[in-house]
Design an enzyme around this catalytic site. Structure first.
Site, PDB file in Angstrom:
ATOM      1  N   ARG A   1      35.111  68.899 139.393  1.00  0.00           N
ATOM      2  CA  ARG A   1      34.567  68.230 140.279  1.00  0.00           C
ATOM      3  C   ARG A   1      35.652  67.138 140.872  1.00  0.00           C
ATOM      4  O   ARG A   1      35.340  65.996 141.145  1.00  0.00           O
ATOM      5  CB  ARG A   1      33.487  66.937 139.997  1.00  0.00           C
ATOM      6  CG  ARG A   1      32.196  67.800 139.661  1.00  0.00           C
ATOM      7  CD  ARG A   1      31.535  68.109 141.120  1.00  0.00           C
ATOM      8  NE  ARG A   1      30.215  68.867 140.883  1.00  0.00           N
ATOM      9  CZ  ARG A   1      29.114  68.622 140.368  1.00  0.00           C
ATOM     10  NH1 ARG A   1      28.781  67.408 140.433  1.00  0.00           N
ATOM     11  NH2 ARG A   1      28.214  69.618 140.642  1.00  0.00           N
TER      12      ARG A   1
ATOM     13  N   ARG B   1      32.504  62.814 153.542  1.00  0.00           N
ATOM     14  CA  ARG B   1      31.169  63.124 153.455  1.00  0.00           C
ATOM     15  C   ARG B   1      30.114  62.613 154.321  1.00  0.00           C
ATOM     16  O   ARG B   1      29.084  63.040 155.158  1.00  0.00           O
ATOM     17  CB  ARG B   1      30.676  62.815 152.070  1.00  0.00           C
ATOM     18  CG  ARG B   1      29.258  62.880 151.645  1.00  0.00           C
ATOM     19  CD  ARG B   1      28.978  64.320 151.280  1.00  0.00           C
ATOM     20  NE  ARG B   1      27.868  64.114 150.423  1.00  0.00           N
ATOM     21  CZ  ARG B   1      26.545  63.851 150.709  1.00  0.00           C
ATOM     22  NH1 ARG B   1      26.248  63.886 152.282  1.00  0.00           N
ATOM     23  NH2 ARG B   1      25.278  63.960 149.933  1.00  0.00           N
TER      24      ARG B   1
ATOM     25  N   TYR C   1      18.187  77.389 138.097  1.00  0.00           N
ATOM     26  CA  TYR C   1      17.953  76.523 139.361  1.00  0.00           C
ATOM     27  C   TYR C   1      16.988  77.417 140.170  1.00  0.00           C
ATOM     28  O   TYR C   1      16.264  76.607 140.964  1.00  0.00           O
ATOM     29  CB  TYR C   1      19.381  76.335 140.138  1.00  0.00           C
ATOM     30  CG  TYR C   1      20.111  75.097 139.462  1.00  0.00           C
ATOM     31  CD1 TYR C   1      19.663  73.687 139.668  1.00  0.00           C
ATOM     32  CD2 TYR C   1      21.100  75.278 138.494  1.00  0.00           C
ATOM     33  CE1 TYR C   1      20.561  72.772 138.949  1.00  0.00           C
ATOM     34  CE2 TYR C   1      21.944  74.345 138.155  1.00  0.00           C
ATOM     35  CZ  TYR C   1      21.540  72.973 138.261  1.00  0.00           C
ATOM     36  OH  TYR C   1      22.253  71.857 137.876  1.00  0.00           O
TER      37      TYR C   1
ATOM     38  N   ASP D   1      29.618  74.769 146.438  1.00  0.00           N
ATOM     39  CA  ASP D   1      28.632  74.740 145.276  1.00  0.00           C
ATOM     40  C   ASP D   1      28.054  75.950 144.836  1.00  0.00           C
ATOM     41  O   ASP D   1      28.151  76.897 145.667  1.00  0.00           O
ATOM     42  CB  ASP D   1      27.616  73.597 145.713  1.00  0.00           C
ATOM     43  CG  ASP D   1      26.648  73.295 144.603  1.00  0.00           C
ATOM     44  OD1 ASP D   1      27.202  72.143 143.927  1.00  0.00           O
ATOM     45  OD2 ASP D   1      25.831  73.824 144.092  1.00  0.00           O
TER      46      ASP D   1
ATOM     47  N   ARG E   1      32.620  61.941 144.610  1.00  0.00           N
ATOM     48  CA  ARG E   1      32.377  60.688 145.158  1.00  0.00           C
ATOM     49  C   ARG E   1      33.134  59.551 144.460  1.00  0.00           C
ATOM     50  O   ARG E   1      33.098  58.457 144.944  1.00  0.00           O
ATOM     51  CB  ARG E   1      30.911  60.427 144.823  1.00  0.00           C
ATOM     52  CG  ARG E   1      30.114  61.356 145.742  1.00  0.00           C
ATOM     53  CD  ARG E   1      28.573  61.250 145.356  1.00  0.00           C
ATOM     54  NE  ARG E   1      28.353  62.062 144.190  1.00  0.00           N
ATOM     55  CZ  ARG E   1      27.274  62.455 143.413  1.00  0.00           C
ATOM     56  NH1 ARG E   1      26.243  61.940 144.093  1.00  0.00           N
ATOM     57  NH2 ARG E   1      27.532  63.325 142.414  1.00  0.00           N
TER      58      ARG E   1
HETATM   59  C1  LIG Z   1      25.260  73.023 137.962  1.00  0.00           C
HETATM   60  C2  LIG Z   1      26.202  73.001 139.071  1.00  0.00           C
HETATM   61  C3  LIG Z   1      26.109  72.621 140.430  1.00  0.00           C
HETATM   62  N1  LIG Z   1      27.432  72.785 141.053  1.00  0.00           N
HETATM   63  C4  LIG Z   1      28.450  73.063 140.270  1.00  0.00           C
HETATM   64  C5  LIG Z   1      27.820  73.230 138.943  1.00  0.00           C
HETATM   65  C6  LIG Z   1      28.535  73.683 137.929  1.00  0.00           C
HETATM   66  C7  LIG Z   1      29.448  72.853 137.011  1.00  0.00           C
HETATM   67  C8  LIG Z   1      28.712  71.588 136.747  1.00  0.00           C
HETATM   68  O1  LIG Z   1      27.885  71.879 135.406  1.00  0.00           O
HETATM   69  O2  LIG Z   1      28.556  70.675 137.041  1.00  0.00           O
HETATM   70  C9  LIG Z   1      29.924  73.325 140.731  1.00  0.00           C
HETATM   71  C10 LIG Z   1      30.398  72.556 141.678  1.00  0.00           C
HETATM   72  N2  LIG Z   1      29.829  71.599 142.456  1.00  0.00           N
HETATM   73  C11 LIG Z   1      30.881  71.173 143.345  1.00  0.00           C
HETATM   74  C12 LIG Z   1      32.056  71.706 143.173  1.00  0.00           C
HETATM   75  C13 LIG Z   1      33.211  71.882 143.801  1.00  0.00           C
HETATM   76  C14 LIG Z   1      34.563  71.627 143.415  1.00  0.00           C
HETATM   77  C15 LIG Z   1      35.023  70.694 142.351  1.00  0.00           C
HETATM   78  O3  LIG Z   1      35.502  69.846 142.974  1.00  0.00           O
HETATM   79  O4  LIG Z   1      35.044  70.790 141.266  1.00  0.00           O
HETATM   80  C16 LIG Z   1      31.847  72.818 142.009  1.00  0.00           C
HETATM   81  C17 LIG Z   1      32.566  73.877 141.158  1.00  0.00           C
HETATM   82  C18 LIG Z   1      30.670  69.967 144.546  1.00  0.00           C
HETATM   83  C19 LIG Z   1      29.369  69.121 144.230  1.00  0.00           C
HETATM   84  N3  LIG Z   1      28.211  69.666 144.004  1.00  0.00           N
HETATM   85  C20 LIG Z   1      27.641  68.330 144.222  1.00  0.00           C
HETATM   86  C21 LIG Z   1      28.176  67.339 144.459  1.00  0.00           C
HETATM   87  C22 LIG Z   1      27.694  65.863 144.731  1.00  0.00           C
HETATM   88  C23 LIG Z   1      27.126  65.660 146.081  1.00  0.00           C
HETATM   89  C24 LIG Z   1      27.489  64.791 147.033  1.00  0.00           C
HETATM   90  O5  LIG Z   1      28.498  64.440 147.686  1.00  0.00           O
HETATM   91  O6  LIG Z   1      26.614  63.933 147.403  1.00  0.00           O
HETATM   92  C25 LIG Z   1      29.528  67.555 144.505  1.00  0.00           C
HETATM   93  C26 LIG Z   1      30.846  66.901 145.028  1.00  0.00           C
HETATM   94  C27 LIG Z   1      26.189  68.468 144.078  1.00  0.00           C
HETATM   95  C28 LIG Z   1      25.433  69.205 143.024  1.00  0.00           C
HETATM   96  N4  LIG Z   1      25.664  70.369 142.738  1.00  0.00           N
HETATM   97  C29 LIG Z   1      24.897  70.824 141.621  1.00  0.00           C
HETATM   98  C30 LIG Z   1      24.348  69.693 141.044  1.00  0.00           C
HETATM   99  C31 LIG Z   1      23.433  69.640 139.979  1.00  0.00           C
HETATM  100  C32 LIG Z   1      24.599  68.805 141.921  1.00  0.00           C
HETATM  101  C33 LIG Z   1      23.913  67.225 141.843  1.00  0.00           C
HETATM  102  C34 LIG Z   1      24.615  66.268 140.968  1.00  0.00           C
HETATM  103  C35 LIG Z   1      25.602  65.360 141.341  1.00  0.00           C
HETATM  104  O7  LIG Z   1      25.112  64.896 142.464  1.00  0.00           O
HETATM  105  O8  LIG Z   1      26.610  65.191 141.143  1.00  0.00           O
HETATM  106  C36 LIG Z   1      24.795  72.068 141.008  1.00  0.00           C
END
Ligand SMILES: Cc1c2[nH]c(c1CCC(=O)O)Cc1[nH]c(c(CCC(=O)O)c1C)Cc1[nH]c(c(CCC(=O)O)c1C)Cc1[nH]c(c(C)c1CCC(=O)O)C2
Length: 355
Positions: A28, A41, A157, A78, A32
């Site tokens: 990640r 964003r 999911y 994602d 944010r």
């Molecule tokens: C389970 C999972 C998801 N997504 C992902 C996983 C596996 C890794 C983990 O266990 O965290 C993987 C993921 N999600 C994102 C990346 C991008 C690359 C990186 O920088 O790592 C990667 C590799 C961006 C993201 N994916 C998400 C964000 C935040 C969204 C935003 O900008 O509002 C980002 C940067 C949203 C997301 N996407 C997902 C969730 C549960 C959420 C909400 C949680 C949150 O808000 O932090 C599903």
């Protein structure tokens, strides 16, 4: 390819070389906690708009590389774009996380796109376009990582429609209709094998498969749920990818699978490296696995939030546990939005002090 491998420290470690201090990136890392991410964003609109716009996705992927000079960059996207490409409705609700139309039984499964449907990969075309742009813009020595979710994590999911702590909907479906869960896992294996192959063809150097839900699995009749629902399907993906991209480097992160589970990842999936979550004792894991096995990660994201002497000590402990061994420095799960940027700088300064 051979030349690029020699120039890119993360690829060298993935080939088994120990580098001191180890190369680093963060799960990640585009997110944010970075003001420049929040600005892009806001400009892009919704989270999915950001994922599907190659120019914006390229920009946010590069932001942490510019700021911190990480040795690896991970494609900004994602794991849930795959269910979306299969035709399931996916939304990201501000402050709440992902929401999908829950797959409750056969009727919803029948509506998903079949594995060979070309619409799946036309939906994902902006991702491949972003990969090619990012590779073109990155410093030569930076490794570009692609990724997807492991079949069980993505299926959980799709079935639950959201993240639930105990994954009750997915486990209930596994009990009620095991053949349906198998069919869903099979479809995800096939589609995501091709998805990662296409990411390689578009320009990624290596990929990570995220099994974020390895810690909560359905009951398996043979008592080995980790193999049946997680490591088995991942092994089929690894084999399928290598059949088309023989030199593919693959990292598997099976969060919550414990010391035993982590020790099984490389032998049972054929991956090149095991991602280590923050709950595992890294020194104990290293003592259990062969010295040639590549590890990655383990720093607790909360320790990064805390900063200070505790952070320095945690960085030192990881370096000590992996001295002389092939390791990629990373967190044990994603960086959280409240993490101070200064603590990331401190972490890297400590890590790179000997360089
Ligand atoms: C389970 C999972 C998801 N997504 C992902 C996983 C596996 C890794 C983990 O266990 O965290 C993987 C993921 N999600 C994102 C990346 C991008 C690359 C990186 O920088 O790592 C990667 C590799 C961006 C993201 N994916 C998400 C964000 C935040 C969204 C935003 O900008 O509002 C980002 C940067 C949203 C997301 N996407 C997902 C969730 C549960 C959420 C909400 C949680 C949150 O808000 O932090 C599903």
């Amino acid at each position: 390819m051979a030349d690029a491998t020699m120039d890119r420290p993360v690829l060298r470690v993935l080939s088994g070389e120990a580098i001191s201090p180890p190369p680093a990136w963060m799960m990640r890392q585009a997110g944010r906690y970075l003001p420049e991410y929040r600005a892009t964003r806001a400009e892009a609109g919704s989270f999915l708009d950001l994922c599907y716009n190659p120019a914006f996705a390229t920009e946010v992927t590069l932001q942490p590389i510019r700021r911190f000079g990480f040795e690896a960059s991970i494609l900004f996207s994602d794991i849930l774009v795959v269910p979306h490409a299969l035709g399931q409705d996916v939304r990201f609700v501000e402050g709440e996380g992902p929401r999908l139309d829950a797959l409750e039984g056969r009727a919803q499964f029948e509506r998903l796109r079949e594995a060979g449907d070309p619409a799946i990969f036309s939906h994902l075309a902006p991702v491949f376009e972003a990969v090619t742009r990012i590779r073109g813009a990155l410093p030569h020595e930076t490794t570009l990582l692609g990724f997807c979710g492991a079949p069980w994590t993505v299926a959980s999911y799709m079935i639950g429609g959201r993240g639930t702590p105990d994954l009750a909907p997915a486990r209930a479906l596994a009990a009620a209709d095991p053949a349906l869960l198998d069919a869903l896992l099979d479809r995800l294996v096939t589609v995501q094998t091709e998805y990662l192959v296409r990411q390689f063809r578009a320009g990624v150097d290596a990929v990570q498969i995220f099994e974020s839900h390895a810690g909560v699995l359905p009951e398996s009749p043979d008592g080995d749920a980790l193999k049946r629902f997680s490591l088995g399907p991942i092994a089929r993906m690894v084999e399928g990818i290598r059949a088309q991209v023989p030199q593919a480097k693959i990292i598997v992160f099976a969060r919550g699978s414990g010391l035993d589970g982590h020790a099984r990842v490389v032998p049972e999936t054929g991956a090149d490296a095991v991602g280590v979550d923050w709950g595992v004792d890294l020194a104990a894991l290293r003592a259990r696995i062969p010295a040639t096995t590549v590890t990655q990660g383990n720093l607790h994201p909360e320790t990064l939030i805390e900063g200070g002497d505790k952070l320095d000590a945690a960085v030192d402990a990881i370096l000590e546990a992996t001295a002389g061994l092939p390791h990629i420095f990373n967190l044990g799960h994603g960086i959280t939005p409240q993490t101070p940027v200064a603590h990331v700088e401190r972490m890297l300064a400590r890590l790179r002090a000997g360089r």
